[in-house]
Structure formats: structure tokens, C-alpha cells
Design a protein around this motif. Structure first.
Motif, PDB file in Angstrom:
ATOM      1  N   ASN A   4       0.847  -1.193   0.000  1.00  0.00           N
ATOM      2  CA  ASN A   4       0.000   0.000   0.000  1.00  0.00           C
ATOM      3  C   ASN A   4       0.883   1.244   0.000  1.00  0.00           C
ATOM      4  N   PRO A   5       1.462   1.580  -1.157  1.00  0.00           N
ATOM      5  CA  PRO A   5       2.377   2.723  -1.174  1.00  0.00           C
ATOM      6  C   PRO A   5       1.674   4.031  -0.812  1.00  0.00           C
ATOM      7  N   PRO A   6       2.307   4.813   0.096  1.00  0.00           N
ATOM      8  CA  PRO A   6       1.748   6.124   0.429  1.00  0.00           C
ATOM      9  C   PRO A   6       1.867   7.064  -0.774  1.00  0.00           C
ATOM     10  N   ALA A   7       1.219   8.191  -0.699  1.00  0.00           N
ATOM     11  CA  ALA A   7       1.203   9.143  -1.818  1.00  0.00           C
ATOM     12  C   ALA A   7       2.611   9.547  -2.246  1.00  0.00           C
ATOM     13  N   TRP A   8       3.500   9.808  -1.275  1.00  0.00           N
ATOM     14  CA  TRP A   8       4.859  10.243  -1.639  1.00  0.00           C
ATOM     15  C   TRP A   8       5.602   9.176  -2.429  1.00  0.00           C
ATOM     16  N   LEU A   9       5.392   7.903  -2.090  1.00  0.00           N
ATOM     17  CA  LEU A   9       6.070   6.818  -2.791  1.00  0.00           C
ATOM     18  C   LEU A   9       5.519   6.655  -4.207  1.00  0.00           C
ATOM     19  N   SER A  10       4.214   6.718  -4.335  1.00  0.00           N
ATOM     20  CA  SER A  10       3.596   6.634  -5.669  1.00  0.00           C
ATOM     21  C   SER A  10       4.066   7.774  -6.557  1.00  0.00           C
ATOM     22  N   GLU A  11       4.121   8.968  -5.984  1.00  0.00           N
ATOM     23  CA  GLU A  11       4.564  10.159  -6.724  1.00  0.00           C
ATOM     24  C   GLU A  11       6.012  10.000  -7.188  1.00  0.00           C
ATOM     25  N   LEU A  12       6.883   9.543  -6.300  1.00  0.00           N
ATOM     26  CA  LEU A  12       8.290   9.354  -6.667  1.00  0.00           C
ATOM     27  C   LEU A  12       8.448   8.291  -7.755  1.00  0.00           C
ATOM     28  N   ARG A  13       7.706   7.205  -7.622  1.00  0.00           N
ATOM     29  CA  ARG A  13       7.806   6.140  -8.632  1.00  0.00           C
ATOM     30  C   ARG A  13       7.305   6.620  -9.991  1.00  0.00           C
ATOM     31  N   GLN A  14       6.286   7.456  -9.973  1.00  0.00           N
ATOM     32  CA  GLN A  14       5.708   7.919 -11.230  1.00  0.00           C
ATOM     33  C   GLN A  14       6.508   9.057 -11.863  1.00  0.00           C
ATOM     34  N   ASN A  15       6.860  10.062 -11.071  1.00  0.00           N
ATOM     35  CA  ASN A  15       7.463  11.276 -11.626  1.00  0.00           C
ATOM     36  C   ASN A  15       8.930  11.505 -11.281  1.00  0.00           C
ATOM     37  N   GLY A  16       9.449  10.769 -10.312  1.00  0.00           N
ATOM     38  CA  GLY A  16      10.850  10.934  -9.929  1.00  0.00           C
ATOM     39  C   GLY A  16      11.057  12.071  -8.967  1.00  0.00           C
ATOM     40  N   PRO A  17      12.279  12.438  -8.716  1.00  0.00           N
ATOM     41  CA  PRO A  17      13.476  11.999  -9.435  1.00  0.00           C
ATOM     42  C   PRO A  17      13.754  10.517  -9.190  1.00  0.00           C
TER      43      PRO A  17
END
Length: 131
Positions: free
Chosen positions: A46-59
Motif C-alpha cells: 500500500n504505497p503512500p502518496a509520496w512513494l507513488s509520486e516518486l515512482r511515477q514522476n521521480g526523481p
């Protein structure tokens, strides 16, 4: 005698590497703590929002950048890419298709072809010795 099992933990750098994210871009509380196996599994499930964001957009860390561009990490360095890149920056490199990227992709294709050839040769040798 009773043995106490301690929870397995990992350093933030190890957890970030396993999660495929760039450690300096993670939240401070992630960078400063330790990650238990249970916490790591929860982040995966259950990735939190920050993890999903990093995986999708980086860096993104260099191994992820290299994979997205279809080159090796050494190829990235030869191309002058030494820092983490965002998805947008990776897409820009893909669309520009610089000479170094074409060259490194060709090199990577040769390496893969050679790996397959060696694997096949070793399998044939093992088969020959088995009879």
C-alpha cells in the motif's frame, strides 16, 4: 532457553533502493529512521502518496533511469548523466535521441546478445557432459 526474535530492519538507503526510489527525494522521517520488514512490506503493498509520486514522476535513481532509457548505468555515465532525473527529463532525452543514447542502446543490445550466446553455449556443454 527462550530465544527472542528481533525484527529485521534495513537502513533507509537499502529500503529506497529496493523500492526503486531516490533516497534524497524521500520524506525526512523515512531518511532518518530504520525500516522494518513489516513496514517495508506495507510500503510495497500500500504505497503512500509520496512513494507513488516518486515512482511515477521521480526523481529516479540511476538504475531506474538506465532501465527507462534502455542502457547500462555505465552507459549513463559515459553519456554524461550522473544525477537523478525526473520522468519528464527522461522523456526529453528519449525524444531528443542524442547520439550517445543510440550508441549505448546498441552496446546494450550487443551485450544482451552475447549473454544469450554464452548461456546457450554453456547449456549445450552441460548437456554434452551429461550424456
Amino acid at each position: 532457553m527462550k530465544s527472542h526474535q528481533t525484527a529485521q530492519t534495513m537502513k533507509p538507503a537499502t529500503a529506497a533502493k529496493k523500492l526503486g526510489v531516490y533516497l534524497p527525494a524521500t520524506p525526512a522521517e523515512f531518511q532518518e529512521g530504520v525500516v522494518s520488514r513489516a513496514e517495508f512490506n506495507e510500503l510495497q503493498a500500500n504505497p503512500p502518496a509520496w512513494l507513488s509520486e516518486l515512482r511515477q514522476n521521480g526523481p529516479h535513481p540511476r538504475p531506474v533511469v538506465a532501465a527507462k532509457l534502455g542502457v547500462s548505468i555505465a552507459g549513463l555515465a559515459r553519456g554524461g548523466v550522473t544525477e537523478a532525473l525526473t520522468t519528464e527529463q527522461i522523456e526529453a532525452i528519449r525524444s531528443e535521441l542524442p547520439e550517445w543514447l543510440e550508441k549505448e542502446r546498441a552496446t546494450q543490445a550487443e551485450v544482451r546478445k552475447e549473454t544469450v550466446r554464452i548461456k546457450k553455449r554453456n547449456a549445450e556443454r552441460a548437456e554434452g557432459q551429461g550424456s
